[in-house]
Design a protein around this motif. Structure first.
Motif, PDB file in Angstrom:
ATOM      1  N   SER A  72      -5.675   0.226  -9.010  1.00  0.00           N
ATOM      2  CA  SER A  72      -6.298  -0.305  -7.787  1.00  0.00           C
ATOM      3  C   SER A  72      -6.594  -1.790  -7.905  1.00  0.00           C
ATOM      4  CB  SER A  72      -7.578   0.425  -7.375  1.00  0.00           C
ATOM      5  OG  SER A  72      -8.684  -0.079  -8.087  1.00  0.00           O
ATOM      6  N   CYS A  73      -6.839  -2.421  -6.742  1.00  0.00           N
ATOM      7  CA  CYS A  73      -7.156  -3.849  -6.747  1.00  0.00           C
ATOM      8  C   CYS A  73      -8.416  -4.126  -7.548  1.00  0.00           C
ATOM      9  CB  CYS A  73      -7.297  -4.355  -5.313  1.00  0.00           C
ATOM     10  SG  CYS A  73      -8.553  -3.505  -4.351  1.00  0.00           S
ATOM     11  N   HIS A  77       0.819  -1.213   0.000  1.00  0.00           N
ATOM     12  CA  HIS A  77       0.000   0.000   0.000  1.00  0.00           C
ATOM     13  C   HIS A  77       0.853   1.262   0.000  1.00  0.00           C
ATOM     14  CE1 HIS A  77      -3.565  -2.344   0.427  1.00  0.00           C
ATOM     15  NE2 HIS A  77      -4.320  -1.310   0.698  1.00  0.00           N
ATOM     16  N   ARG A 122     -11.154  10.659   0.452  1.00  0.00           N
ATOM     17  CA  ARG A 122     -10.515   9.386   0.122  1.00  0.00           C
ATOM     18  C   ARG A 122      -9.257   9.585  -0.736  1.00  0.00           C
ATOM     19  NH1 ARG A 122     -10.101   3.811   1.398  1.00  0.00           N
ATOM     20  NH2 ARG A 122      -9.346   2.780  -0.442  1.00  0.00           N
ATOM     21  N   ILE A 154      -0.406  -5.761  -5.723  1.00  0.00           N
ATOM     22  CA  ILE A 154      -1.482  -5.437  -4.771  1.00  0.00           C
ATOM     23  C   ILE A 154      -2.028  -6.741  -4.192  1.00  0.00           C
ATOM     24  CG2 ILE A 154      -3.744  -4.357  -4.534  1.00  0.00           C
ATOM     25  CD1 ILE A 154      -2.988  -2.458  -6.805  1.00  0.00           C
ATOM     26  N   CYS A 155      -2.239  -6.722  -2.887  1.00  0.00           N
ATOM     27  CA  CYS A 155      -2.526  -7.954  -2.144  1.00  0.00           C
ATOM     28  C   CYS A 155      -3.579  -8.846  -2.810  1.00  0.00           C
ATOM     29  CB  CYS A 155      -2.933  -7.629  -0.703  1.00  0.00           C
ATOM     30  SG  CYS A 155      -4.251  -6.426  -0.496  1.00  0.00           S
ATOM     31  N   HIS A 156      -4.726  -8.305  -3.150  1.00  0.00           N
ATOM     32  CA  HIS A 156      -5.816  -9.187  -3.623  1.00  0.00           C
ATOM     33  C   HIS A 156      -5.484  -9.826  -4.967  1.00  0.00           C
ATOM     34  CE1 HIS A 156      -7.755  -7.531  -0.262  1.00  0.00           C
ATOM     35  NE2 HIS A 156      -7.825  -6.319  -0.770  1.00  0.00           N
ATOM     36  N   CYS A 173      -5.128   5.088  -4.620  1.00  0.00           N
ATOM     37  CA  CYS A 173      -6.417   4.560  -4.148  1.00  0.00           C
ATOM     38  C   CYS A 173      -6.656   4.922  -2.687  1.00  0.00           C
ATOM     39  CB  CYS A 173      -6.462   3.056  -4.335  1.00  0.00           C
ATOM     40  SG  CYS A 173      -7.940   2.327  -3.644  1.00  0.00           S
ATOM     41  N   CYS A 174      -5.581   4.874  -1.881  1.00  0.00           N
ATOM     42  CA  CYS A 174      -5.747   5.216  -0.464  1.00  0.00           C
ATOM     43  C   CYS A 174      -4.973   6.491  -0.147  1.00  0.00           C
ATOM     44  CB  CYS A 174      -5.333   4.058   0.430  1.00  0.00           C
ATOM     45  SG  CYS A 174      -3.697   3.424   0.074  1.00  0.00           S
ATOM     46  N   CYS A 214      -0.964   0.127  -4.332  1.00  0.00           N
ATOM     47  CA  CYS A 214      -2.288   0.763  -4.214  1.00  0.00           C
ATOM     48  C   CYS A 214      -2.188   2.263  -4.452  1.00  0.00           C
ATOM     49  CB  CYS A 214      -2.840   0.534  -2.823  1.00  0.00           C
ATOM     50  SG  CYS A 214      -3.021  -1.193  -2.431  1.00  0.00           S
ATOM     51  N   HIS A 232     -11.596  -5.347   0.872  1.00  0.00           N
ATOM     52  CA  HIS A 232     -11.755  -5.885  -0.487  1.00  0.00           C
ATOM     53  C   HIS A 232     -11.242  -7.314  -0.635  1.00  0.00           C
ATOM     54  CE1 HIS A 232     -12.449  -1.599  -1.005  1.00  0.00           C
ATOM     55  NE2 HIS A 232     -13.407  -2.066  -1.776  1.00  0.00           N
ATOM     56  N   ASP A 259      -8.539  -6.469   5.137  1.00  0.00           N
ATOM     57  CA  ASP A 259      -8.824  -5.440   4.143  1.00  0.00           C
ATOM     58  C   ASP A 259     -10.225  -5.723   3.610  1.00  0.00           C
ATOM     59  OD1 ASP A 259      -7.478  -3.306   2.190  1.00  0.00           O
ATOM     60  OD2 ASP A 259      -8.854  -4.570   1.072  1.00  0.00           O
ATOM     61  N   ASN A 265     -12.481   2.022  -5.996  1.00  0.00           N
ATOM     62  CA  ASN A 265     -13.763   1.529  -5.488  1.00  0.00           C
ATOM     63  C   ASN A 265     -14.466   2.461  -4.526  1.00  0.00           C
ATOM     64  OD1 ASN A 265     -12.050   1.181  -3.232  1.00  0.00           O
ATOM     65  ND2 ASN A 265     -11.420  -0.798  -4.066  1.00  0.00           N
TER      66      ASN A 265
HETATM   67 FE1  F3S Z   1      -5.294  -1.123  -2.070  1.00  0.00          FE
HETATM   68 FE2  F3S Z   1      -7.214   0.466  -2.753  1.00  0.00          FE
HETATM   69 FE3  F3S Z   1      -7.461  -2.062  -3.012  1.00  0.00          FE
HETATM   70  S1  F3S Z   1      -5.899   0.775  -1.087  1.00  0.00           S
HETATM   71  S2  F3S Z   1      -6.192  -3.094  -1.580  1.00  0.00           S
HETATM   72  S3  F3S Z   1      -6.067  -0.788  -4.107  1.00  0.00           S
HETATM   73  S4  F3S Z   1      -8.948  -0.699  -2.117  1.00  0.00           S
END
Ligand code: F3S
Length: 647
Positions: free
Chosen positions: A296-297, A65, A384, A99-101, A360-361, A357, A121, A119, A378
């Motif tokens: 983003s994921c 992230h 945000r 990204i993790c997911h 996104c964050c 990420c 998501h 998380d 998302n």
């Molecule tokens: Fe990261 Fe955004 Fe997804 S912060 S895990 S890309 S919701």
């Protein structure tokens, strides 16, 4: 009577309880995942439990992230996370791997397994027939100890997809249509199980977008069958051996039914400041866009980025737009490079970001004052993107690319015209070059015991709450409106993310945009109570939105309703979640009113608590919508104390 896929998976993991919607059940969890900006608290909690090694089949710590090392805090976190993973048998995905997911589904996900991730998501993994649930960090720590996890048995809703998406429409438009229909609260207590010919035709990456962003409906999770598409995906990952077909029975019983005809969908846009504020792009007033982010994921798969590149090919990003792109993983990035798509993006003037990420964050790419940002992410809550004056709109990668060219909201069809059909020809790669060089495997147990966990100055001890007392008399430290998000409570951004390992510091910024005086006044009050409206704590699974108020002395939240993950986080961290028995009582409460509860410990088991407003001289009731197990946690003052007694 036939069974849904969800029922089959839960049944195969059921430890105790009845699978009746709304009832508390306990399930075995196979896998866990964490990411860097939420994980430090999780591993500190796991260490505090005092067992030597994780007891899951597979636990993975993603460093994905916050990759901006602007001071010591994030590198301190990453070094701690890497060393604590080594010590306790956790895989590590190093910064830059992805990204993790996205990485989790590609390299670790197995159909039919249950995973819990720190998380919201995490349901992304539903794309391959896994049951994946987003929870708070303390719950992940609990799952890692191998104890059965509590879950409220969800209702299972059949979502029947018919027809075929038009070129220029993306599975993002399917989930935006779901949000338009069911709202950001509509999924509460549900699992959405996607079936039908429209679902069968969707590739895993398209399914992932839907399952991922199902989180925005408040659903427990979303899931697709493990079918031929999943087999193809696992073959592309060199993991066909992990495939097994998993389908709902043809006569499966469901608790609800939704049908969407994909052929009727148009490119959609989620307007500020809630993801369910969805309109057709064609009906939104054309305003100048300052920033476009593709990534983003939710929307950074191979086909997402390739389609955006095809829209941008031969064009230039509008001179008034800053357009950035972050790909979901190194594996995908390399394939996109090989196939020429990264060149197309660069030639069009897109700025390629790190594989993370990021924006996104709100870690980088903050929009300008009152700027309009169009994103494939998302969430579009206020702040945000790191600037509360900005407006965030959510669209598909195809629409984002078109917007980057025109400088105002646009669809791919407006750019490609009769050539739009070429977008439908983009398919996921049949084969990826597998390179797990940035994944660190767990050490054998004997060696792991020798590892020293490294704690830099940013790693502060986990605050542990006290058990509740029988008498509580505390003022209201905050009265909030409906839909307060975890971003409102603990903001996103590089600056704040890197404080998440240091609660004494971060708590000073609790609610700082929403109620700038909150932290100082709550601290001065000693003990206090927060009042919220509907859907309190929606959004990210960030448990800091519970830990920081707890650290500042908040003992209870009284709201009209509380979002699922946040309610769990409050319980885990010693804040009692209370729901107005009569929502009209909300109107009679004001900031600093003194609220008194007598015999709290005797009232908790009855699930109804009478509260006296000593300032305005009236009494009202609140309900505790908690299970028996959650009640035990509440009475112990939080999950850590409770868990230690179990092991
Ligand atoms: Fe990261 Fe955004 Fe997804 S912060 S895990 S890309 S919701």
């Amino acid at each position: 009577m036939g069974k849904s896929l969800t029922h089959k998976i839960i049944e195969s993991h059921l430890v105790s309880g009845n699978m009746i919607p709304g009832e508390e059940i306990f399930i075995k969890v196979d896998q866990t995942l964490t990411h860097d900006i939420n994980a430090v608290m999780t591993y500190l909690a796991f260490e505090a439990v005092g067992i030597d090694r994780v007891r899951t089949e597979c636990s993975v710590s993603y460093l994905d992230h916050n990759l901006l090392y602007v001071d010591n805090k994030t590198p301190d976190d990453h070094i701690y996370l890497q060393s604590v993973a080594k010590r306790y048998g956790v895989h590590v995905s190093r910064p830059g791997n992805g990204i993790c997911h996205s990485v989790h589904v590609a390299r670790f996900g197995v159909p039919g397994k249950i995973s819990m991730g720190g998380d919201s998501h995490t349901p992304h993994g539903g794309s391959i027939g896994m049951l994946c649930i987003g929870v708070g960090g303390m719950d992940v720590a609990t799952a890692m100890t191998g104890v059965p996890m509590r879950l409220t048995m969800p209702k299972v809703i059949k979502v029947n997809l018919l027809g075929v998406l038009k070129p220029g429409c993306n599975s993002k438009d399917i989930i935006l249509e779901m949000l338009r229909r069911v709202s950001i609260k509509g999924g509460l207590g549900n699992v959405y199980e996607y079936v039908g010919p429209g679902a069968e035709a969707l590739e895993v990456s398209a399914r992932a977008t839907i399952a991922n962003m199902g989180a925005e409906t408040g659903a427990t999770t979303s899931i697709f069958p493990a079918d031929e598409q999943v087999r193809k995906f696992l073959i592309s990952q060199g993991r066909e051996q992990d495939y097994k077909e998993l389908l709902p029975d043809s006569d499966a019983e469901y608790d609800g039914f939704i049908e969407i005809n994909l052929s009727e969908l148009e490119p959609l846009i989620s307007c500020p400041h809630q993801p369910d504020n969805v309109k057709r792009i064609s009906e939104v007033e054309k305003r100048p866009v300052q920033q476009v982010f593709i990534g983003s994921c939710t929307n950074a798969s191979y086909s997402d980025i390739a389609k955006a590149a095809l829209v941008l090919k031969g064009h230039q990003v509008n001179e008034n737009v800053s357009c950035t792109c972050a790909v979901a993983s190194k594996q995908i990035y390399k394939k996109l490079m090989q196939d020429g798509y990264i060149d197309m993006l660069l030639d069009a003037g897109v700025r390629m970001l790190e594989i993370a990420c990021g924006p996104c964050c709100a870690i980088g790419q903050t929009p300008a004052t009152k700027g309009i940002a169009v994103r494939t992410t998302n969430r579009n809550f206020i702040g945000r993107a790191g600037n509360p004056t900005a407006e965030i709109y959510l669209v598909s990668p195809e629409s984002a690319a078109a917007t980057a060219i025109t400088g105002t909201f646009a669809t791919a069809e407006e750019i490609l015209g009769i050539e739009i059909g070429k977008l439908a020809e983009v398919k996921e790669p049949k084969e990826y070059k597998i390179d797990d060089g940035m994944l660190i495997k767990p050490l054998p147990e004997e060696e792991a015991l020798e590892v020293t966990v490294v704690r830099g100055p940013n790693i502060k001890p986990l605050p542990v709450p006290d058990a509740p007392q029988n008498y509580l008399c505390a003022p209201i430290s905050l009265k909030g409106q409906d839909n307060i998000s975890t971003d409102d409570i603990t903001p996103a951004s590089a600056e704040f993310s890197s404080m998440r390992s240091n609660i004494p510091l971060m708590s000073q910024y609790c609610y700082h945009r929403y109620a700038p005086d909150f932290a100082a006044s709550a601290k001065a009050m000693g003990e206090s109570i927060i009042i919220g409206g509907e859907n309190y704590g929606q959004g990210s699974s960030r448990e800091h939105a519970a830990i920081n108020p707890m650290y500042l002395g908040v003992k209870a939240v009284i709201a009209k309703s509380i979002a699922r993950i946040h309610k769990g986080n409050l319980i885990n961290h010693g804040i009692i979640p209370m729901i107005f028995a009569n929502p009209a009582d909300y109107d009679g409460l004001e900031l600093e009113d003194e609220l008194e509860i007598e015999n709290l410990l005797e009232q908790i088991p009855t699930r109804t608590i009478t509260i006296k407003n000593k300032t305005r001289h009236f009494q009202f009731d609140v309900k505790l919508e908690i299970t028996d197990n959650e009640m035990e946690v509440v009475l112990n003052g939080g999950q850590l104390t409770y868990l230690k007694k179990q092991l």
